[in-house]
Scaffold this motif. Structure first.
Motif, short mmCIF file in Angstrom:
data_model
loop_
_atom_site.label_atom_id
_atom_site.label_comp_id
_atom_site.label_asym_id
_atom_site.label_seq_id
_atom_site.Cartn_x
_atom_site.Cartn_y
_atom_site.Cartn_z
N PHE A 240 0.83 -1.22 0.00
CA PHE A 240 0.00 0.00 0.00
C PHE A 240 0.86 1.26 0.00
N LYS A 241 1.98 1.24 0.74
CA LYS A 241 2.76 2.45 0.95
C LYS A 241 3.23 3.11 -0.34
N PRO A 242 3.85 2.39 -1.29
CA PRO A 242 4.32 3.07 -2.50
C PRO A 242 3.18 3.68 -3.32
N ALA A 243 2.04 3.01 -3.34
CA ALA A 243 0.88 3.57 -4.05
C ALA A 243 0.41 4.85 -3.38
N PHE A 244 0.36 4.81 -2.05
CA PHE A 244 -0.10 5.99 -1.31
C PHE A 244 0.89 7.15 -1.46
N MET A 245 2.19 6.85 -1.43
CA MET A 245 3.18 7.89 -1.58
C MET A 245 3.12 8.53 -2.98
N TYR A 246 2.80 7.71 -3.99
CA TYR A 246 2.62 8.24 -5.34
C TYR A 246 1.48 9.25 -5.36
N ILE A 247 0.34 8.87 -4.75
CA ILE A 247 -0.83 9.76 -4.68
C ILE A 247 -0.46 11.03 -3.93
N LEU A 248 0.23 10.89 -2.81
CA LEU A 248 0.59 12.04 -1.99
C LEU A 248 1.47 13.01 -2.77
N LYS A 249 2.43 12.48 -3.53
CA LYS A 249 3.34 13.33 -4.30
C LYS A 249 2.58 14.08 -5.40
N ILE A 250 1.72 13.37 -6.11
CA ILE A 250 0.95 13.99 -7.20
C ILE A 250 0.05 15.10 -6.66
N VAL A 251 -0.69 14.80 -5.60
CA VAL A 251 -1.63 15.78 -5.03
C VAL A 251 -0.87 16.98 -4.47
N THR A 252 0.28 16.73 -3.85
CA THR A 252 1.08 17.83 -3.28
C THR A 252 1.53 18.81 -4.35
N PHE A 253 2.05 18.29 -5.45
CA PHE A 253 2.53 19.17 -6.52
C PHE A 253 1.37 19.88 -7.22
N PHE A 254 0.25 19.17 -7.40
CA PHE A 254 -0.92 19.80 -8.01
C PHE A 254 -1.44 20.92 -7.12
N THR A 255 -1.51 20.66 -5.81
CA THR A 255 -1.99 21.66 -4.86
C THR A 255 -1.06 22.86 -4.81
N LEU A 256 0.24 22.61 -4.74
CA LEU A 256 1.21 23.70 -4.70
C LEU A 256 1.07 24.59 -5.94
N ALA A 257 0.92 23.96 -7.09
CA ALA A 257 0.85 24.72 -8.34
C ALA A 257 -0.41 25.58 -8.41
N HIS A 258 -1.58 24.97 -8.15
CA HIS A 258 -2.80 25.77 -8.30
C HIS A 258 -2.95 26.81 -7.19
N THR A 259 -2.31 26.58 -6.05
CA THR A 259 -2.32 27.61 -5.00
C THR A 259 -1.54 28.84 -5.43
N ILE A 260 -0.40 28.63 -6.09
CA ILE A 260 0.43 29.74 -6.55
C ILE A 260 -0.34 30.62 -7.52
#
Length: 413
Positions: A240-260
């Protein structure tokens, strides 16, 4: 295809709008701004205008049909509409000259926009007196609603009516003191949640990004693969962990970008034409889906999330503009809207990701991933053509025409 969204929204909103916009009713929507004062519009059923003013404009008049009678109608409304408060006294109603139109099943509503003067110092109460069309039709009602009042938690409100005015009771008072920063913040959170849920392009972009979260590309081609690259060459993640970390990384970068970009656009530092932004957002769905079939940024899926997340942020900024946002309580509004978007994203991912994780080991999953990605590419291309070239393709009308009777039959419309 994006025009399919109004049908989905109508499932939820149209009963409310129909209730508000009925024959023998006028509606007055008010927008309360702490800095620029009170704005509003009077929405009048075109049938009332035709009946009272003997307009020769047909059953479905356009704005241009009504324009020659605008001054006469506004003078009539000025005689039958008054605003006042206990602190300030009578307000002056200034019509801005803007006309707009709303089509409903009960007829077209012509909207006359105005502002109140003096503009400063929002009062504790607002007294409204409205008698238009009531002499001609004693059953006529005037409905008063606050469409926008940030500190009251009312953003784009269509359904909560503050006053019902009739011939027998033509005057009422709206309390403007029931406000707080918390109500405004919560309202912005709700708007963020709602607009990520109805933003089908944002949802499909997320879907394209998270489809590969539970699988990885094989390092070596399959033994029987005829070429070096196999589009179905995926293998499931074991834990589960690598799949979850993939999701976390994608969402983090998407969130950072649209917040800017949401912040930059809301501050007026950077502005892009909405047509360009919406076209790129449509393109982003297809590119993310194509990356699932043939890697574009090998091992760097987050690059797509970040680069195109910047343009999704501009899209969110346009949403704030459509809601009537004028920069009031900017920090709280941006934080609240972003929090809402993140909550909306988390809910969407929480619904999709567990299903993907459960079926990741099935042989059909690589085919499902590729098949859905191809479908997303087609949807993306359809949206891009409509938005980039400003054309209406026929699929929307076909789907709406077939779904609308079904929606009416089951009571959604």
């Amino acid at each position: 295809m994006k025009k399919l969204l109004p049908l989905l929204i109508a499932f939820l909103l149209l009963p409310i709008l129909i209730y508000a916009h009925q024959p023998k009713q006028s509606l007055i929507y008010l927008r309360i701004y702490e800095e620029t004062g009170i704005e509003g519009r009077v929405e009048v059923n075109a049938n009332e205008l035709i009946s009272v003013f003997k307009l020769d404009v047909g059953l479905g008049p356009s704005i241009e049909d009504v324009r020659p009678y605008q001054k006469k109608i506004e003078e009539y409304l000025l005689e039958h509409l008054q605003f006042s408060s206990t602190e300030i006294g009578a307000y002056k109603i200034v019509f801005t000259g803007e006309l707009s139109k709303l089509d409903t099943s009960f007829g077209d509503f012509i909207n006359f926009h105005f502002r109140l003067e003096p503009a400063k110092n929002i009062p504790d109460d607002l007294i409204v007196e409205y008698t238009a069309f009531m002499e001609e039709d004693p059953s006529h009602q005037g409905l008063i609603a606050m469409e926008y009042n940030w500190k009251a938690g009312l953003i784009n409100n269509e359904s909560i009516v503050a006053l019902y005015l009739t011939k027998d009771e033509p005057k009422g008072t709206i309390d403007l003191t029931e406000t707080s920063l918390w109500k405004g913040f919560v309202a912005m959170v709700e708007q963020g949640i709602w607009h990520i849920w109805i933003g089908m392009d944002h949802i499909l972009f997320l879907l394209a990004l998270i489809l590969p979260s539970v699988v990885r590309r094989r390092r070596e081609p399959m033994a029987d693969a005829p070429t070096k690259f196999n589009i179905f060459g995926w293998e499931p993640v074991l834990e589960f962990k690598p799949a979850f970390m993939y999701i976390l990384k994608i969402v983090t970068f998407f969130t950072l970008a649209h917040t800017i970009t949401l912040s930059l656009a809301s501050l007026g530092i950077i502005e892009l034409p909405s047509r360009v932004v919406e076209s790129i957002i449509a393109f982003s769905v297809g590119l993310a889906a194509l990356h699932n079939i043939k890697p574009i940024f090998k091992g760097k899926d987050w690059v797509i999330a970040f680069i195109f997340g910047l343009f999704h942020g501009f899209g969110f900024a346009s949403v704030l503009g459509d809601l009537g946002f004028k920069g009031e309580y900017l920090s709280l509004s941006l934080v609240g809207f972003n929090v809402g978007v993140e909550i909306g994203q988390i809910v969407i991912i929480a619904l999709i990701f567990p299903v993907l994780f459960l079926i990741r080991k099935r042989k059909i999953y690589p085919k499902l991933l590729v098949g859905l990605s191809v479908l997303l590419i087609l949807v993306s291309a359809y949206w891009f053509i409509e938005r980039a070239f400003d054309v209406d393709l026929p699929l929307d009308e076909i789907v709406n025409r077939n779904l609308y009777p079904i929606a009416r039959f089951i009571g959604l419309l």
